[in-house]
Each structure stands twice: as C-alpha cells, then as structure tokens.
Design a protein around this motif. Structure first.
Motif, PDB file in Angstrom:
ATOM      1  N   ARG A 166      11.715  18.864  35.775  1.00 15.73           N
ATOM      2  CA  ARG A 166      12.153  20.269  35.869  1.00 15.73           C
ATOM      3  C   ARG A 166      11.047  21.240  35.457  1.00 15.73           C
ATOM      4  O   ARG A 166      11.048  22.403  35.856  1.00 15.73           O
ATOM      5  N   THR A 167      10.082  20.754  34.664  1.00 15.39           N
ATOM      6  CA  THR A 167       9.074  21.637  34.093  1.00 15.39           C
ATOM      7  C   THR A 167       7.791  21.684  34.893  1.00 15.39           C
ATOM      8  O   THR A 167       7.174  22.744  35.033  1.00 15.39           O
ATOM      9  N   PHE A 168       7.362  20.553  35.463  1.00 12.42           N
ATOM     10  CA  PHE A 168       6.051  20.497  36.099  1.00 12.42           C
ATOM     11  C   PHE A 168       6.093  20.149  37.586  1.00 12.42           C
ATOM     12  O   PHE A 168       5.067  20.263  38.268  1.00 12.42           O
ATOM     13  N   ARG A 169       7.232  19.724  38.109  1.00 11.43           N
ATOM     14  CA  ARG A 169       7.360  19.476  39.550  1.00 11.43           C
ATOM     15  C   ARG A 169       7.316  20.817  40.272  1.00 11.43           C
ATOM     16  O   ARG A 169       7.872  21.813  39.805  1.00 11.43           O
ATOM     17  N   THR A 170       6.625  20.871  41.401  1.00  8.07           N
ATOM     18  CA  THR A 170       6.607  22.101  42.197  1.00  8.07           C
ATOM     19  C   THR A 170       8.040  22.552  42.477  1.00  8.07           C
ATOM     20  O   THR A 170       8.849  21.783  42.998  1.00  8.07           O
ATOM     21  N   GLY A 171       8.361  23.786  42.091  1.00  9.64           N
ATOM     22  CA  GLY A 171       9.705  24.318  42.294  1.00  9.64           C
ATOM     23  C   GLY A 171      10.726  23.842  41.289  1.00  9.64           C
ATOM     24  O   GLY A 171      11.913  24.114  41.448  1.00  9.64           O
ATOM     25  N   GLY A 172      10.291  23.142  40.240  1.00  7.92           N
ATOM     26  CA  GLY A 172      11.226  22.659  39.220  1.00  7.92           C
ATOM     27  C   GLY A 172      12.005  23.792  38.574  1.00  7.92           C
ATOM     28  O   GLY A 172      11.514  24.926  38.472  1.00  7.92           O
ATOM     29  N   SER A 173      13.217  23.501  38.112  1.00  7.87           N
ATOM     30  CA  SER A 173      14.126  24.566  37.671  1.00  7.87           C
ATOM     31  C   SER A 173      13.658  25.286  36.412  1.00  7.87           C
ATOM     32  O   SER A 173      14.117  26.391  36.138  1.00  7.87           O
ATOM     33  N   THR A 174      12.740  24.705  35.626  1.00  9.08           N
ATOM     34  CA  THR A 174      12.140  25.448  34.512  1.00  9.08           C
ATOM     35  C   THR A 174      10.617  25.474  34.624  1.00  9.08           C
ATOM     36  O   THR A 174       9.912  25.608  33.623  1.00  9.08           O
ATOM     37  N   ASN A 175      10.112  25.379  35.839  1.00 13.47           N
ATOM     38  CA  ASN A 175       8.669  25.480  36.063  1.00 13.47           C
ATOM     39  C   ASN A 175       8.291  26.958  36.111  1.00 13.47           C
ATOM     40  O   ASN A 175       7.894  27.499  37.154  1.00 13.47           O
TER      41      ASN A 175
END
Length: 498
Positions: free
Chosen positions: A411-420
C-alpha cells in the motif's frame, strides 16, 4: 431498584471487599481524533479508540502477532489457495441492535475497495476479486491468484453495517461496530465516552463499565493524572514521559518493541527528491544513533524498512551502506544529481513530541549537507489532510507496522498504492511486491522481500528513522492489561479495576 442504583450498590460492595469493579476506565491521550471511521482513519488517536474496541474484523492479531479468529469463527482454504470460506459467529449484533451477517462482511470489503470511499486500507483487499454469500453466516472470498497475507490483512478491515457501504460521512462522528465497547458521546476538546456492549459475542466480557478517552494536551497533566489515579492508562507515551514515570508510585510502565516506526518522507514528484540519488543522499546525511539518543533517550534501534520484531523478515540495518553517516558522500550524490546547494524545502511535522524532537535533529543533520529544512508544525487534522494529498516536500511522521511485509510495502510503495503519498513509482519494486503477495512458499517470499528492503532502504522515498520501544503507563488500579506491539488496546476487553 433502578439499573443505576443497582450499579452503584455493586460498586460500593466490591470496593469494600477489595475486589474488581465494573467502573469506567479513564484513558488520557494528547488530542482529539480526526475522525472515527475505521476505513478512513490513519492517526494514532483515532486508531487506538476504534480498532478492537468499537470494531472487529473477521480475524484479529494476538499479542504474539499470530492471526486468530474474531467475527469469523473458522475458515477453510481451497486446494489452489484462491478461495477462502469463512464461517461467521452466530448471534452477533451491531451496537445499534441490528444483526450481523455475511452481507455486512461483503459490504465492508466492497467499501474499502471503493474508489469513492478512498480508504487507505484499499491495497490490503484489492486481490479479492469475488465475494460470494453462501448463507447468512458463510461467505467465500475469491482471488485470481493466491494472496499469502489475506488473513493478516482482514484483521485490519473493520466490519461495519451494510447500510454504510456508500456513505463516507456517517461513521466519522458516530461509529457503529460489533466490538466490546460502543460509542456513546464525543465532547470536542473534552473526551469520547464508550460503554460496555452488554450484547457482546463473548459471554461475560467486557468487565469494565466503559472506557473514556480524555483529551489532555499537557504531558505533565497526564503524568500527574496517572499517578493520582485520575487516569488509568496513558497509551503510546513518548520516551521522555516513560523515563519520568519510571519508578513513580502507583504506576507501571509497560514496554515492548514497537512495530511502528518514525520516518522522514520525501515527495518523489517534487524536486529534488525525484532523483533517487538525492533520496540516497538524505540517508547518508542522517545519523540514526544520534537521533535515537537525542530525541528518544536511547529507547529504540535504527529503523530499516521492517521492524526487527519481525524476526523472520527484517534485514539487519548493518547491511545497508547508507546507514553509516557520510556527509561527504551525501554532498557528492547531491552534486551528481545536479542539485545546487543550499536547497530549501519544507517539512510538515506530526504533532507528537518524539516526532518533533526527531525532526529538529534531522533538520540539523541535513543542513550539514546543504539541505535547509523549514519545519512546519500543524494540528493533526491539517497534517493528515496534507499527507493524504501529498502536499509536502518532506514530512516527519510515525506509522503503524504490520505482522506481514505486504501490508506495509504494497500500500505504501506500490505504484498507485492506497497510502503511497510519496507518489513513488518503481517498476522493479512493483514486480517484487506483486510476486511477494502471490507467492506461498515462505523461503521464496523471504527472498523477494529481502530485495524490496535492500532497494527501499537507501533509495526509497522514506528514510526510516527508528523503531522505538512502545510504552504505556498503567495505574496500579488496572488489572489484566497486556501491551501489544501493534499499539492496539486489544486487551481492554479483559481489563478490570480494583
């Protein structure tokens, strides 16, 4: 005899006998929460109130970080690992009196997945591609590929009434869950009061009459209150407060290694942090041991991307070259990236004492390599809004950890992650994170997340600072409290007062 009279009579009798009493537990925290919707909140003061107290998930995290049943009594997994069938607890009701069933589970998962709701938890349930209600107490969750951390992820998805599925406002002020305590009242700048859920699914629980979360901005006032018995619990206190309360009469300071961490975030879409060499330079500029001594009174360890509490996953920070402070190396990297120093940036700071102290030390260390940081102190609501909107150059904050690497990393570092909120995008990281959540072999998952940690540690958009010791001050009147490394007050359901 009225219920109130009966309660007072029992209270007096048990006090005389020296036994436990079903009185309200008084908790003191530093400020009012920004909201109470379990699918939207991110701040500690919101999470500590609602998670495991007002709301429950299908699963829960035990004190040893293992996954245990909660609203789901049991589950089975298909041979191909793509379908999980959950048997739900019978006879459960929400705090408004409505019955809990599989439709509420389905609606809650859809709500977290919804782009309109924009839940920061969305990445934890995106692999769920089908939801099949078998009967009112049985639900099947299907995926296109195995999703190794699903049981851990579901512990963070609170089950809310189906009627709230498309409503983004209703639960922020008046939460409705199935947990051991139900919401009664919110006095702005005063307190939030919960009372025992008389219809809780676990017979005889909770023992307390209720829990009141008092908003007490002054640390000294909270300290005096817990020693006098005005307050029974101070959760998540900073190291300075913990040090001052050690050895005080009538107070025990409970301590564990924290899954949460402090960090300096960088906006990967704003110069100069668009360049990985600049982010690496920030890491070389930092002296984490100095920060821990100066800001945390030595109560912590340098933070890699994963907590050392996750002994099966975390790489030792000694393996990261950039964790050895090297001012000249940092300057060289900035020069390679074409950055003319001094460069001026702003840094919003989470309104928490340990984070403020960390930000001041970081400010001094970055100045030595030509990065001049203006610290911006904000109240919690504004900080969270700017964080969610990526309205920052850098930020200083704290974040909750998780038992499984996927819950934090994806969620933090994936492209488009929900808390990126960093706006970070790296194809190699994306491919590793996709593989890590679908891989079921433990050794292969470990190898994948080793790659992720190694790249993020020095060139990622978050300079991880410290995993502190998590402290909670407990008054001597409290019996049965157990501290959890994830910062949740899960054990309140078992607490009694003498």
């Amino acid at each position: 005899m009225s219920f109130k009279t009966l309660t007072m009579s029992l209270f007096a009798g048990t006090m005389l006998a020296g036994a436990s009493v079903a009185a309200p537990l008084q908790v003191a925290i530093d400020s009012s929460p920004a909201g109470l919707d379990p699918h939207l909140i991110t701040a500690f003061n919101s999470v500590v109130i609602v998670q495991n107290n007002i709301y429950e998930g299908l699963t829960a995290i035990a004190q040893d970080l293992s996954v245990v049943p909660a609203l789901a009594e049991s589950w089975t997994i298909s041979e191909d690992g793509k379908t999980y069938t959950f048997k739900l607890a019978a006879g459960v009701t929400f705090h408004d009196g409505t019955a809990f069933d599989a439709e509420d589970v389905a609606a809650s998962i859809r709500r977290v997945q919804s782009a309109d709701i924009a839940s920061p938890l969305a990445s934890r349930v995106t692999p769920i591609t089908s939801i099949n209600i078998v009967d009112p107490l049985t639900i099947e969750l299907g995926m296109d590929a195995p999703f190794a951390p699903i049981l851990t992820s579901l512990s963070t998805v609170a089950i809310v009434p189906a009627e709230a599925e498309t409503n983004k406002e209703a639960l922020q002020q008046v939460p409705v869950g199935t947990g051991p305590f139900k919401f009664v009242e919110w006095q702005p700048n005063g307190f939030i009061r919960l009372e025992a859920n008389a219809d809780y699914r676990v017979a005889g629980k909770p023992s307390l009459e209720g829990v009141t979360f008092n908003f007490v901005p002054e640390s000294a006032t909270r300290q005096v209150g817990v020693t006098s018995g005005q307050y029974h619990l101070l959760p998540g206190i900073d190291p300075a407060t913990a040090l001052q309360l050690q050895g005080q009469p009538n107070v025990t300071v409970e301590e564990t290694r924290d899954l949460s961490y402090t960090l300096i975030g960088m906006n990967a879409e704003r110069a100069p942090f668009t360049d990985a060499r600049v982010r690496e330079a920030v890491n070389y500029a930092l002296n984490r041991d100095e920060i821990i001594q100066g800001a945390l009174f030595g109560a912590g360890v340098p933070a890699g991307p994963l907590s050392p509490a996750l002994v099966n996953w975390a790489i030792d920070t000694s393996e990261y070259a950039c964790y050895t402070q090297d001012v000249e190396k940092a300057k060289a990297l900035l020069a390679e990236a074409g950055v003319t120093t001094p460069v001026k940036v702003t840094m919003p700071v989470l309104p928490r004492q340990d984070v403020r102290d960390i930000a001041q030390v970081v400010q001094q260390q970055l100045a030595a390599v030509g990065i001049e940081v203006e610290l911006v102190n904000q109240e919690i609501g504004q900080f969270v809004q700017d964080w969610r909107n990526s309205n920052f150059d850098m930020f200083a904050s704290a974040n909750g950890g998780s038992p499984d690497p996927d819950e934090y990393f994806y969620r933090t570092f994936r492209t488009g992650g929900s808390t990126n909120v960093f706006k970070y995008s790296d194809a190699e990281i994306d491919s590793w994170l996709d593989a890590g959540r679908s891989e079921t072999d433990a050794a292969a998952r470990k190898a994948t997340y080793d790659e992720v940690q190694t790249k993020l540690a020095c060139q990622g958009p978050a300079a991880h600072i410290a995993y502190g010791n998590y402290f909670t001050a407990v008054n001597a009147a409290v019996q049965g409290f157990e501290i959890y490394a994830n910062g949740r007050l899960t054990s309140l359901v078992d607490v009694t007062l003498n």
